[in-house]
Write a protein that holds these residues in place. Structure first.
Motif, short mmCIF file in Angstrom:
data_model
loop_
_atom_site.label_atom_id
_atom_site.label_comp_id
_atom_site.label_asym_id
_atom_site.label_seq_id
_atom_site.Cartn_x
_atom_site.Cartn_y
_atom_site.Cartn_z
N UNK A 140 -55.36 1.61 20.15
CA UNK A 140 -55.20 0.30 20.33
C UNK A 140 -55.57 -0.49 21.40
N UNK A 141 -56.19 0.26 22.36
CA UNK A 141 -56.64 -0.41 23.51
C UNK A 141 -57.69 -1.53 23.09
N UNK A 142 -57.61 -2.83 23.98
CA UNK A 142 -58.37 -3.87 23.86
C UNK A 142 -59.66 -3.55 24.32
N UNK A 143 -59.64 -2.64 25.39
CA UNK A 143 -61.21 -2.15 25.93
C UNK A 143 -61.79 -1.03 25.22
N UNK A 144 -62.84 -1.37 24.64
CA UNK A 144 -63.54 -0.67 23.52
C UNK A 144 -63.82 0.74 24.15
N UNK A 145 -64.20 0.75 25.34
CA UNK A 145 -64.64 2.07 25.87
C UNK A 145 -63.40 3.01 26.12
N UNK A 146 -62.10 2.46 26.06
CA UNK A 146 -60.97 3.25 26.38
C UNK A 146 -60.46 3.62 25.04
N UNK A 147 -60.93 4.93 24.30
CA UNK A 147 -60.69 5.40 23.13
C UNK A 147 -59.46 6.17 23.26
N UNK A 148 -58.26 5.85 23.66
CA UNK A 148 -56.98 6.46 23.98
C UNK A 148 -56.11 6.46 22.85
N UNK A 149 -55.34 7.41 22.79
CA UNK A 149 -54.36 7.56 21.59
C UNK A 149 -52.82 6.48 21.96
N UNK A 150 -52.36 5.78 21.09
CA UNK A 150 -51.09 5.37 21.18
C UNK A 150 -50.37 6.02 20.17
N UNK A 151 -48.94 6.28 20.32
CA UNK A 151 -48.09 6.96 19.43
C UNK A 151 -47.10 6.09 18.82
N UNK A 152 -46.50 6.29 17.81
CA UNK A 152 -45.39 5.52 17.46
C UNK A 152 -44.48 6.62 16.46
N UNK A 153 -43.17 6.33 16.08
CA UNK A 153 -42.59 7.18 15.28
C UNK A 153 -42.32 6.51 13.95
N UNK A 154 -42.59 7.21 12.68
CA UNK A 154 -42.31 6.73 11.43
C UNK A 154 -40.94 7.10 11.28
N UNK A 155 -40.02 6.19 11.36
CA UNK A 155 -38.46 6.31 11.28
C UNK A 155 -38.14 6.50 9.66
N UNK A 156 -38.94 5.93 8.79
CA UNK A 156 -38.77 5.83 7.44
C UNK A 156 -38.93 7.45 6.87
N UNK A 157 -40.01 7.92 7.56
CA UNK A 157 -40.34 9.53 7.08
C UNK A 157 -39.33 10.46 7.80
N UNK A 158 -38.77 9.99 9.02
CA UNK A 158 -37.63 10.80 9.77
C UNK A 158 -36.23 10.72 8.76
N UNK A 159 -36.11 9.91 8.30
CA UNK A 159 -34.76 9.74 7.54
C UNK A 159 -35.18 10.36 6.35
N UNK A 160 -36.41 10.42 5.56
CA UNK A 160 -36.63 10.98 4.41
C UNK A 160 -36.71 12.52 4.51
N UNK A 161 -36.94 13.18 5.48
CA UNK A 161 -37.17 14.46 5.63
C UNK A 161 -35.63 15.17 6.18
#
Length: 230
Positions: free
Chosen positions: A96-117
């Motif tokens: 999600x970095x606005x700087x194209x040269x920074x191909x770094x990973x951002x993480x988030x949680x899928x809370x819907x899947x957490x509830x489902x599982x």
């Protein structure tokens, strides 16, 4: 003697015992820490690591930063934990970095899947709504399996992956025959099948010490041998 107890700004590494049992300590700890970072960032000094995308909070860390943050695990262990959580759909990763040269990973949680599982985070109603249907009958297991365990002779002719899947499912009290054709269909989704089976006591409130059939505790998609995104 140096004080090894928590200092003022330190974050205790904790994880749900249930998640640690089902996912492993590294994956459960990673998930708990990620939840802390995206929900309590206003109290955390690295606010620059947070971004909002499509109304959801995402957190950036390199694997080396994760290793420093978590403290207990090697980079290779963290990478395996991340791969497991991503495969199960519990986390999402985006660049999600606005700087194209920074191909770094951002993480988030899928809370819907957490509830489902794992049935985590589902609030129970405080009042009984007379317009809602009555709750489903509790799932009843058996103290002994209907299908007897495979013999040593049976196990000796199994492919190793097939044998491993069968034995793990039996360990989690899944009442299934050693020659059930669905076992072959599940080989390409072994981890998901085991996770659903292991989490049945929490997801469905069934007795973990009793035996249950696949029809009682597994989603219909698995019983038909299809995936549909699970």
């Amino acid at each position: 003697m140096k004080n090894i107890l928590l200092q003022h700004q330190e974050y205790p590494l904790i994880a749900s015992p249930q998640l640690a049992k089902e996912l492993g300590t590294a994956a459960a700890t990673f998930l708990q820490k990620l939840h802390f970072l995206i929900s309590e960032t206003r109290k955390y000094k690295q606010k620059k690591n947070l971004t909002v995308h499509q109304n959801r909070k995402w957190w950036f860390h390199t694997f080396e930063e994760w290793q420093s943050t978590l403290g207990l695990f090697s980079v290779s262990t963290i990478k395996r934990a991340v791969a497991k959580l991503k495969e199960l759909g519990l986390i999402e990763i985006n660049k999600l970095s606005k700087i194209k040269s920074m191909r770094v990973n951002y993480y988030t949680i899928n809370y819907k899947k957490l509830k489902q599982l794992f049935n985590i985070g589902i609030s129970q109603p405080t009042k009984k709504d007379p317009g809602t249907p009555p709750p489903a009958e509790p799932i009843k297991g058996t103290n002994t399996p209907i299908h007897p365990a495979a013999t040593k002779e049976d196990l000796s002719v199994f492919h190793s992956d097939y044998r491993s899947l069968y034995l793990q499912l039996r360990q989690y009290k899944l009442d299934i025959a050693h020659n059930d054709p669905r076992l072959h269909q599940w080989l390409n989704k072994t981890r998901k099948i085991i996770t659903y089976t292991a989490s049945a006591p929490t997801r469905l409130n069934v007795n973990r010490w009793q035996w249950h059939t696949p029809e009682q505790i597994l989603p219909t998609e698995f019983l038909r041998g299809t995936d549909h995104g699970y």
